[in-house]
Write a protein that holds these residues in place. Sequence first.
Motif, mmCIF file in Angstrom:
data_model
loop_
_atom_site.group_PDB
_atom_site.id
_atom_site.type_symbol
_atom_site.label_atom_id
_atom_site.label_comp_id
_atom_site.label_asym_id
_atom_site.label_seq_id
_atom_site.Cartn_x
_atom_site.Cartn_y
_atom_site.Cartn_z
ATOM 1 N N PHE A 1 0.869 -1.183 0.000
ATOM 2 C CA PHE A 1 0.000 0.000 0.000
ATOM 3 C C PHE A 1 0.906 1.233 0.000
ATOM 4 O O PHE A 1 1.221 1.773 1.048
ATOM 5 N N LEU B 1 -0.725 6.228 -2.231
ATOM 6 C CA LEU B 1 -2.132 5.856 -2.107
ATOM 7 C C LEU B 1 -2.719 6.382 -0.799
ATOM 8 O O LEU B 1 -3.905 6.719 -0.728
ATOM 9 N N VAL C 1 -6.381 8.392 -0.034
ATOM 10 C CA VAL C 1 -7.478 7.881 0.777
ATOM 11 C C VAL C 1 -7.634 8.577 2.132
ATOM 12 O O VAL C 1 -8.723 8.563 2.703
ATOM 13 N N SER D 1 -11.199 3.094 -7.494
ATOM 14 C CA SER D 1 -11.201 1.644 -7.655
ATOM 15 C C SER D 1 -10.058 1.194 -8.549
ATOM 16 O O SER D 1 -9.396 0.186 -8.283
ATOM 17 N N VAL E 1 -6.729 1.261 -6.628
ATOM 18 C CA VAL E 1 -6.561 0.103 -5.745
ATOM 19 C C VAL E 1 -6.170 -1.122 -6.552
ATOM 20 O O VAL E 1 -5.228 -1.857 -6.209
ATOM 21 N N ASN F 1 -2.607 -0.815 -7.910
ATOM 22 C CA ASN F 1 -1.595 -1.010 -6.868
ATOM 23 C C ASN F 1 -1.386 -2.490 -6.569
ATOM 24 O O ASN F 1 -0.252 -2.965 -6.455
#
Length: 381
Positions: free
Chosen positions: A38, A42, A46, A168, A171, A174
């Motif tokens: 992660f 990112l 978020v 989306s 994610v 990643n």
Amino acid sequence: MIDFENIIATGIVALTLLFVINISKAKSRMVQGILDWFPAILFAYVIPAGFTHAFGWDLSGVWLHNLSRNWIIPVTLLAVMSALPIKQLALVGARPLILFFLGSALIAILPIVLVLSISALDSSTNALFIGDAYWKGLVPIVGGWIGGSTSQLILKELASTPEALFLSVLVLDNILVNIWTILMFQFIKKAEFLNTIFKIQDPIPQELAKQETGTGRKIFPWAIVIIFLGLAATVFLLNLSFLGMVVALSLLGLALGNFIPNWNATFALKLGGICIVLVMAILGLKLDFSNLSLPWEFVRLVLIWLVLHFLGMLLVAKLLRLNLVWVPIASMANLGGISTAPAVTAAYRKDLMPHAVLLAILSMVTGTAWGLLTIFLFQSL
């Protein structure tokens, strides 16, 4: 009258920037393990979304969004483009460059080929990607894989990708890139064995020549910031379209990095990295987690796309009689970028890391152009 929404938004973005910068420097094994799956970038996206979701704030109209589009993104583009040493590309060699560019072309063209091919067998695919415009989620993947976060953000704007779909895609992207990095670590270690199987005898360079640098002291960071702001302001005042701004600033960035003696490319890349975090954090203010989902047809297409990209590069390497070690290097330069490409390369030979860095930088500055090709192809349907 105090505008609390703008104050709250500015505070959230500032805290996010500090968090991302500090967690990126953390030495803890546990933290680094988390970041392997992660990435810090990112978190920049978020965390602001988490605040807005938890407190029910609507920060989609704050002044930071205009600041990001009109100033931060232009400065980011200038910074990244100014880090490309054009003269050094010749040192990589013609065949690895051909492999790299064909890998990029596969990333840009395969989405439209797959949508058309699968649609011929299943009409729901055409309805999803064309009718429901899910192709707009494929475009940021092209930018993210080839050009990294900068191209991803620019292409998101050019394709008008919805925020929920973009999150989306981030994610999914990643997860896939991290899995792909692990696979490429394994592949590059077995490159010589595979060369024997494919009967490829191709020596690789022993050492990359040292990059030419000026004899004087590098340009001071504050001077670079002033130059970037001045150029961004000039382009902004010309009232160009967003695409026109991208083209103009790309050319200006290349000129800065390659024609100004003692240009501080290292600082330019650091500045670009900070700007990317800011842009992602500001984008996060608009997110709505309630629509975080992707249809299986979308995920399936992306998986096929990734595998065909790699198989295509293997075929090209075989036809060029090119050492297969270049396949994972070129693939990671396309998909992983300036951090993972040299890391994977180091698992084979550390002296090849500069080659990987040069290809990764080239990837960073060509991602937007390849994404524009993908947009053109989809809009032509």
